[in-house]
Write an enzyme that holds these catalytic residues in place. Structure first.
Site, PDB file in Angstrom:
ATOM      1  CE  LYS A  26       1.080  34.060  -8.787  1.00 31.57           C
ATOM      2  NZ  LYS A  26       2.040  32.966  -8.965  1.00 31.57           N
ATOM      3  CG  MET A 106      -8.115  34.473 -13.623  1.00 30.55           C
ATOM      4  SD  MET A 106      -8.163  35.857 -12.516  1.00 30.55           S
ATOM      5  CE  MET A 106      -7.292  35.233 -11.110  1.00 30.55           C
ATOM      6  NE  ARG A 362      -1.151  28.614  -3.910  1.00 32.96           N
ATOM      7  CZ  ARG A 362      -1.496  28.498  -5.175  1.00 32.96           C
ATOM      8  NH1 ARG A 362      -1.949  29.530  -5.825  1.00 32.96           N
ATOM      9  NH2 ARG A 362      -1.373  27.372  -5.821  1.00 32.96           N
ATOM     10  CG  HIS A 480      -6.639  21.667 -13.306  1.00 30.95           C
ATOM     11  ND1 HIS A 480      -7.776  20.978 -13.643  1.00 30.95           N
ATOM     12  CD2 HIS A 480      -7.033  22.899 -12.939  1.00 30.95           C
ATOM     13  CE1 HIS A 480      -8.811  21.773 -13.499  1.00 30.95           C
ATOM     14  NE2 HIS A 480      -8.400  22.944 -13.075  1.00 30.95           N
ATOM     15  CB  SER A 790     -37.320  23.200  20.296  1.00 25.40           C
ATOM     16  OG  SER A 790     -36.493  22.782  19.227  1.00 25.40           O
ATOM     17  CB  CYS A 857     -35.269  20.690  16.458  1.00 25.00           C
ATOM     18  SG  CYS A 857     -36.984  21.212  16.466  1.00 25.00           S
TER      19      CYS A 857
HETATM   20  C1  PEP Z   1     -39.478  22.628  11.819  1.00 20.47           C
HETATM   21  O1  PEP Z   1     -40.562  23.021  11.391  1.00 20.47           O
HETATM   22  O2  PEP Z   1     -38.443  23.289  11.765  1.00 20.47           O
HETATM   23  C2  PEP Z   1     -39.385  21.302  12.429  1.00 20.47           C
HETATM   24  C3  PEP Z   1     -38.259  20.908  13.006  1.00 20.47           C
HETATM   25  O3  PEP Z   1     -40.450  20.479  12.317  1.00 20.47           O
HETATM   26  P1  PEP Z   1     -40.847  19.681  10.987  1.00 20.47           P
HETATM   27  O4  PEP Z   1     -39.718  19.819  10.036  1.00 20.47           O
HETATM   28  O5  PEP Z   1     -41.084  18.290  11.410  1.00 20.47           O
HETATM   29  O6  PEP Z   1     -42.066  20.403  10.555  1.00 20.47           O
END
Ligand code: PEP
Ligand code: MG
Length: 900
Positions: A26, A106, A362, A480, A790, A857
């Site tokens: 502000k 506040m 703002r 609010h 991965s 993954c």
């Molecule tokens: C991991 O371990 O991050 C994974 C992708 O395999 P999972 O969760 O199946 O063990």
């Protein structure tokens, strides 16, 4: 010496918009607007540093009071008034203002400087005795509540605070005089009330209301600082992740009055519609009122302009028609502010006797729908560039447009029981609760609740957070409830005046029908309608959402990370494609074995005691697996699909009851006892660290053989059918390169066999998960055998921290409370620990193969902060669950922009 007080007024200001950390949002923007030549009542800002020091040491920094005196003198000079003067007194407001907006959390004190000494002068000057006494009673109410009670640490039971007690006196006066509105009270009524107020305050708080302007000012400043550590401010900061160390600034500013008669008014507005994003000036105003009247929702505010009018507000005068000149001036300021800030602004203004004053600007809070639309449209208008547009939308805001809506068919049939203002879009259904605590407790019990209130206050935020949706009887689009719900993207309806709520009895009456606590209702927050019962909610159609498509196109243009999905079923793969996935990063195969037809073969395989029996059992699974892989490869064609070989410990498949033991023993032609012994031999003390992952394939190569064969036969068949498919076979839980070479030999042999048998040539890759610390440390060796990596950050977090991923719930809450951990490392990657291993894995892997394809993954693949980290670590892609794909696309673009 450090500057403690920053002056602004008459076109000049010590601070600027970029000083938010020091002056709060502000204060920084008041300074900026002043410098832009916008009419802002003069004043000064006391810095957040002063707050921090004051809260720590209970004293102000040296020189602060002198700076305050100088700044006050500056204001007096501009205004030609003097603070505490009996002839021509200056009145000021004292308001909080943190770095990040904390709406209503506040305190504020208005009309500071009114005393028995200054009242006569002000009456003489304004010629309006009633106005002065009304201002005085407001000051007394706010000051006793904020300064004398809250800041003094007095915590009366709910509903018994001094403010309530004074309100009761005022209600009694209205009753006695047989009037309903505050504005119906006469000067004499107010005078008498003021006297009653003072007596009550002395009685209850044991101290008189201060009759000295300077004492009031210092008390107000102190109270605002202290309100940083008020209960609701602390709970709001916890929810919003705002650091407790920041402190708030205090803004002391010349009072301007919107309640000086019918040429005075006050209002709040957004430069564009914050609920839809539409480029129309959007706001509410009230004639002859102070700002608190608009926000409190006690009077239904008027629409700002003709374009804002709705069915319900058609009869109310807009500012555009009531005060056309002031409105035009406001429009000019609106345009100027958007050009200057390159963003939608949330503004507050007051008109005092026909003269416009700006009290705040703002960057406006907006829901996801609006954020997405504005981002795209502002690029088109040339107001911002593409990168800015991408940074304007929080990844989690995408959730909102992916959220359910009330099924229109069910809605049509249901017929609304009430209508209110559409403060937060989307649908919500749940059981009615009437208090924030109930909302929280019921939600903790796994119930879906809708919090129903007359209005909400900052004290209710925990319950609002826990509720599916919020419904209030009072309040406008800037109340609010509306602000908080919008900030969280929650379904919310406000100002639903047809509700008669009895919070004590926990009932509400609508259209003659009584609803009790626990009854189901459904809200459509997009149009403001309330329905009885539990209506069906349906998923939104992103395909048809043009604004979303525009934003995603920009994101795809700017990101460098690819986005894949974790999916095991063709339907999920299709869903993820619709969301923009560019392949499957993890197809887990374990769930595929639980089908009744397959589980028996699986169990036969597990309990088999020799290779021949095992092979026979495994090969029964081959046709099923081939069909599985065909389905998923086809659903993703032509994108790549990473299929992971069987990973979990085998005992998961042989948790058997007595009936199943008998059945399986019969099937296998062995005794039940024998079977029981075999099953108990599979028991492991630490299955997560036991016989799982590639260790299975090493011990039972026929499993790998079967899975690899199924993958390649599916690939060959699809290739023959003319489909482009690309399987990537992934070996789990590798800790040493020799495990991988062991499995590779089998997989490659199978590929060669299938090619020879089918005469079809196809391409594939073999790679590995990197999910053990040893795999990261020896990634250079592992890369010799892997065509891709991965990162399995779930297991990598488990094995790096030594936290069981299934048992962390037992102690995580304590770790978070004690600040031993900042957040759950299974949700957002631990960059300093696990992340270092990831970086090492990338660097070592690519030291062997320069262009090694690397992804992630684990669950972190859908977490925006983690995605930023993976971008920096040089990964090629992240893979996440289908519903997080759009979030990941946006987060990846943001990472690219942030780290350019
Ligand atoms: C991991 O371990 O991050 C994974 C992708 O395999 P999972 O969760 O199946 O063990
Ligand atoms: Mg794993």
């Amino acid at each position: 010496m450090k500057k403690n007080v920053y002056f602004f007024g008459d076109g000049k200001a010590d601070g600027r918009a970029t000083d938010k950390n020091l002056l709060g949002g502000k204060g920084a923007n008041l300074a900026e607007m002043t410098s832009l030549g916008i009419p802002v009542p003069p004043g000064f800002t006391i810095t957040t540093d002063v707050c921090v020091e004051y809260l720590k040491q209970d004293t102000y920094p040296q020189g602060m009071e002198q700076e305050l005196n100088d700044a006050l003198a500056g204001v007096e000079k501009i205004m030609g008034q003097k603070f505490g003067d009996s002839e021509n007194p200056l009145l000021v407001s004292v308001r909080s203002g943190a770095r990040q907006s904390m709406p209503g959390m506040m305190e504020t004190v208005l009309n500071v400087g009114l005393t028995s000494g200054t009242i006569p002068g002000l009456i003489k000057k304004t010629g309006n005795e009633r106005f002065v006494y009304d201002a005085y009673r407001r000051l007394i109410m706010m000051y006793s509540d904020v300064v004398m009670e809250k800041a003094a640490g007095i915590e009366p039971p709910n509903g018994e605070g001094i403010r309530n007690q004074l309100e009761e006196l005022m209600d009694a006066m209205k009753e006695k005089r047989d009037v309903t509105l505050d504005t119906d009270l006469t000067t004499d009524d107010l005078k008498s009330l003021v006297a009653q107020f003072k007596e009550k305050i002395s009685d209850v708080l044991g101290k008189p209301f201060p009759d000295n302007a300077r004492d009031q000012l210092l008390g107000g400043i102190e109270a605002v600082f202290r309100s940083w550590n008020g209960k609701r401010a602390i709970s709001y900061r916890k929810i919003e992740n705002i650091p407790h160390e920041w402190g708030t600034a205090v803004n002391v500013q010349t009072m301007v009055f919107g309640n000086m008669g019918n040429s005075s008014a006050t209002g709040v507005a957004f430069t564009r519609n914050p609920a839809t994003g539409e480029n129309v000036f959007y706001g509410e105003w009230l004639v002859n009122a102070q700002g608190e009247d608009v926000v409190a929702g006690t009077r239904t505010p008027n629409p700002l302009n003709e374009a804002n009018k709705t069915e319900d507000t058609q009869h109310l005068a807009s500012l555009e028609t009531a005060m056309p000149e002031v409105y035009q001036q406001l429009v000019t300021i609106r345009n100027g502010l958007e050009k200057h800030y390159h963003d939608m602004q949330d503004i507050e203004f007051t008109i005092q006797e026909g003269r416009l004053w700006m009290l705040q600007t703002r960057n406006g809070k907006r829901n996801g729908v609006a954020a997405i639309r504005m981002a795209g449209e502002m690029v088109e208008e040339g107001l911002i560039d593409k990168a800015t547009a991408i940074m304007r939308v929080q990844p989690k805001q995408l959730d909102e447009i992916m959220h359910p809506m009330v099924d229109p068919k069910a809605e049509f049939k249901a017929g609304a029981i009430a209508k209110g203002l559409p403060a937060g879009p989307g649908g919500g259904t749940g059981q009615i609760v009437f208090t924030a605590d109930d909302a929280e407790n019921w939600a903790k019990d796994g119930k879906q609740v809708i919090l129903v209130r007359n209005e909400t206050s900052p004290e209710d935020v925990h319950g609002m957070h826990a509720a599916e949706a919020i419904l209030t009887a009072k309040g406008g689009m800037t109340s609010h409830a509306a602000l908080v719900a919008r900030g969280w993207g929650k379904c919310c309806i406000v100002g639903c005046s047809a509700l008669q709520i009895n919070a004590k009895a926990k009932t509400m009456i609508v259209g003659g029908k009584t609803f009790k606590e626990g009854d189901w209702i459904t809200l459509n927050g997009t149009i403001g309608k309330v329905y009885e019962g539990k209506l069906n909610l349906i998923e939104p159609d992103l395909e048809k959402n043009k604004d979303y498509q525009i934003l995603m196109d920009i994101a795809d243009e700017l990101r460098t990370l690819k986005i894949r999905t974790n999916a095991d079923r063709p339907e999920d793969a299709q869903q993820a494609r619709d969301f923009g996935a560019q392949g499957i990063g993890l197809c887990r195969t374990e769930h595929m074995f639980f089908d009744p037809e397959r589980i028996l073969a699986m169990r036969e395989m597990i309990v088999a005691e020799d290779e021949t029996t095992r092979r026979k059992a495994v090969m029964k699974l081959l046709p099923f697996q081939r069909a599985d892989f065909k389905g998923i490869l086809a659903a993703m064609s032509p994108f790549p699909v990473t299929i992971r070989l069987l990973d979990p410990p085998l005992h998961e498949f042989v948790t058997l009851d007595d009936g199943q033991i008998t059945e399986l023993a019969n099937e296998l032609g062995i005794t039940e006892n024998h079977l029981r012994n075999r099953v108990s031999a599979l028991h492991e003390s630490n299955p997560m660290l036991g016989h799982r992952g590639c260790r299975l394939g090493v011990a039972y190569p026929e499993i790998t053989e079967m899975q690899a064969r199924a993958i390649f036969e599916a690939t060959a068949e699809l290739t023959k059918e003319g489909k482009t498919v690309f399987p990537e076979v992934m070996v789990p839980l590798v800790g040493t390169v020799t495990e991988l070479s062991n499995q590779n030999a089998i997989i490659n042999q199978m590929a060669a066999d299938v090619k020879a048998e089918t005469g079809v040539n196809f391409e594939y890759m073999v790679g590995t998960m990197i999910e053990l610390p040893r795999a990261c440390v020896t990634a250079d060796e592992i890369a010799k055998e892997a065509e891709f990596f991965s990162f399995g950050t779930n297991d990598l977090t488990q094995t790096t921290y030594g936290f069981s991923r299934d048992d962390i719930g037992g102690f995580l809450p304590i770790y978070l409370d004690e600040k031993i951990l900042k957040n759950d490392p299974f949700q957002s990657i631990d960059q300093n620990g696990v992340g270092e291993l990831v970086k090492m894995g990338v660097q070592k892997g690519r030291s062997t193969k320069k262009d090694l394809k690397i992804g992630v993954c684990g669950e972190h693949g859908g977490d925006p902060d983690s995605i930023d980290f993976f971008h920096r670590a040089g990964l090629n892609y992240v893979s996440c669950s289908p519903y997080r794909v759009p979030i990941a696309r946006l987060a990846a673009a943001q990472a690219a922009i942030r780290n350019k």
